[in-house]
Scaffold this active site. Structure first.
Site, PDB file in Angstrom:
ATOM      1  N   TYR A   1      -8.503  -1.719  -0.197  1.00 16.59           N
ATOM      2  CA  TYR A   1      -7.525  -0.635  -0.127  1.00 16.59           C
ATOM      3  C   TYR A   1      -6.268  -1.022  -0.883  1.00 16.59           C
ATOM      4  CZ  TYR A   1      -4.607  -3.104   3.310  1.00 16.59           C
ATOM      5  OH  TYR A   1      -3.781  -4.008   3.938  1.00 16.59           O
TER       6      TYR A   1
ATOM      7  N   LYS B   1      -7.577  -7.653  -1.155  1.00 18.91           N
ATOM      8  CA  LYS B   1      -6.996  -6.695  -0.202  1.00 18.91           C
ATOM      9  C   LYS B   1      -8.125  -5.899   0.462  1.00 18.91           C
ATOM     10  CE  LYS B   1      -2.907  -3.721   0.102  1.00 18.91           C
ATOM     11  NZ  LYS B   1      -2.268  -4.362   1.234  1.00 18.91           N
TER      12      LYS B   1
ATOM     13  N   GLU C   1       1.657 -16.225   4.879  1.00 16.01           N
ATOM     14  CA  GLU C   1       2.188 -14.873   4.668  1.00 16.01           C
ATOM     15  C   GLU C   1       2.198 -14.180   6.013  1.00 16.01           C
ATOM     16  OE1 GLU C   1      -0.368 -12.354   2.289  1.00 16.01           O
ATOM     17  OE2 GLU C   1      -2.182 -13.091   3.272  1.00 16.01           O
TER      18      GLU C   1
ATOM     19  N   LEU D   1      -2.130 -12.962  -0.234  1.00 17.15           N
ATOM     20  CA  LEU D   1      -2.323 -11.792  -1.090  1.00 17.15           C
ATOM     21  C   LEU D   1      -1.295 -11.814  -2.224  1.00 17.15           C
ATOM     22  CD1 LEU D   1      -3.970  -9.024  -1.153  1.00 17.15           C
ATOM     23  CD2 LEU D   1      -1.795  -8.009  -0.434  1.00 17.15           C
TER      24      LEU D   1
END
Ligand code: PLP
Length: 281
Positions: free
Chosen positions: A31, A147, A179, A203
């Site tokens: 996504y 992702k 993260e 990411l």
């Protein structure tokens, strides 16, 4: 709300997705979330390229999404979002619907493409006054650089943060901060901007890249280097960075104050530069 499904625009409550969809059965999908400011998409090409890169890595039967830009623009228009200050478009692609089997479906199986748009409001209070975060053990899989829609560890960790009165959980793997559940993380120490390097556990955030560029323009030294838990807790400033959170100061981690417990000077400077960047496109 008008949504997009496999080439068609339709009312969102009329969207029908097969129970055999591999997104539903295996979280076999990718996504993107793209932010619009005053009808202008922020770094559209970079979002499409990240999606296409993910599709190659997951060996989807189609790795190019030339319709991406047009679908996003159309959804903004069809949902009367051209005039709002800020909106997001969510765009998801799965490996399609096929009788449940671990094996990939036949190569002619069409991917499922679904997208919707909605108005989006920044968390202004958190951005101005800062917010809390918690640390959690990173129990995600080995490809957080993609992702994918497999976000269960992220949602569990995020809820844990919310239950503790914080806005984000930061994943720690072998003592190193990676993260957040839906953001990248950065630290300021001695006037230097530190952020974890892009590995399989992080990411490659579109906003992270934009903020690094803003630092360079402002002559702020950037170090993409591993950040230990102690370094984080002893930082002058901590911030989370992402499409939805933009730049949000983190002033408390596991209840411990960061710096003065107020948003730091460099974070505020980057927030102002980011606002100018997104509002003068
Ligand atoms: N890291 C994770 C796990 C995310 O889910 C996100 C955004 O959703 C980010 C980082 C920030 O990425 P971007 O700036 O592209 O929104």
């Amino acid at each position: 709300m008008i949504a997009f499904l496999n080439g068609q625009y339709l009312a969102k409550d009329r969207v029908c997705i097969s129970p055999d969809d591999r997104g539903f059965l295996f979280a076999d999908g990718l996504y993107e979330v793209v932010r619009f400011y005053h009808n202008r998409p922020f770094r559209l090409r970079e979002h499409r390229q990240r999606l296409e890169n993910g599709a190659r890595e997951l060996r989807f039967n189609r790795c190019e999404f030339p319709e991406f830009d047009e679908v996003l623009m159309n959804l903004i228009e069809k949902n009367q979002l051209k005039r709002v200050e800020s909106a997001i478009v969510y765009f998801q692609v799965t490996r399609g619907a096929a009788p449940r089997s671990h094996r990939f479906p036949p190569p002619e199986t069409p991917l499922t493409v679904y997208a919707f748009a909605r108005e989006f409001f920044s968390a202004v209070e958190e951005q101005e006054n800062g917010a809390g975060a918690i640390l959690v053990e990173d129990d995600r899989w080995g490809h957080c650089d993609l992702k994918t829609i497999a976000l269960l560890p992220n949602t569990l960790a995020h809820q844990k943060a919310r239950d503790a009165g914080a806005v984000e959980a930061l994943f720690v793997r072998q003592g190193l901060v990676q993260e957040g559940t839906h953001s990248n993380v950065a630290v300021v120490k001695g006037g230097v901007f530190y952020t974890p390097p892009l590995t399989r556990h992080v990411l490659p955030g579109i906003t992270r890249q934009a903020v690094i560029e803003l630092c360079r323009e402002a002559d702020i030294e950037v170090r993409e280097t591993a950040i230990s838990k102690n370094f984080l807790l002893e930082a002058d400033e901590v911030m989370i960075i992402g499409t939805t959170v933009e730049i949000t100061p983190i002033v408390r981690i596991d209840g411990k104050l960061i710096g003065s417990g107020r948003p730091g000077r460099l974070t505020q400077k980057l927030q102002a530069a980011f606002f100018r960047l997104t509002h003068n496109m």
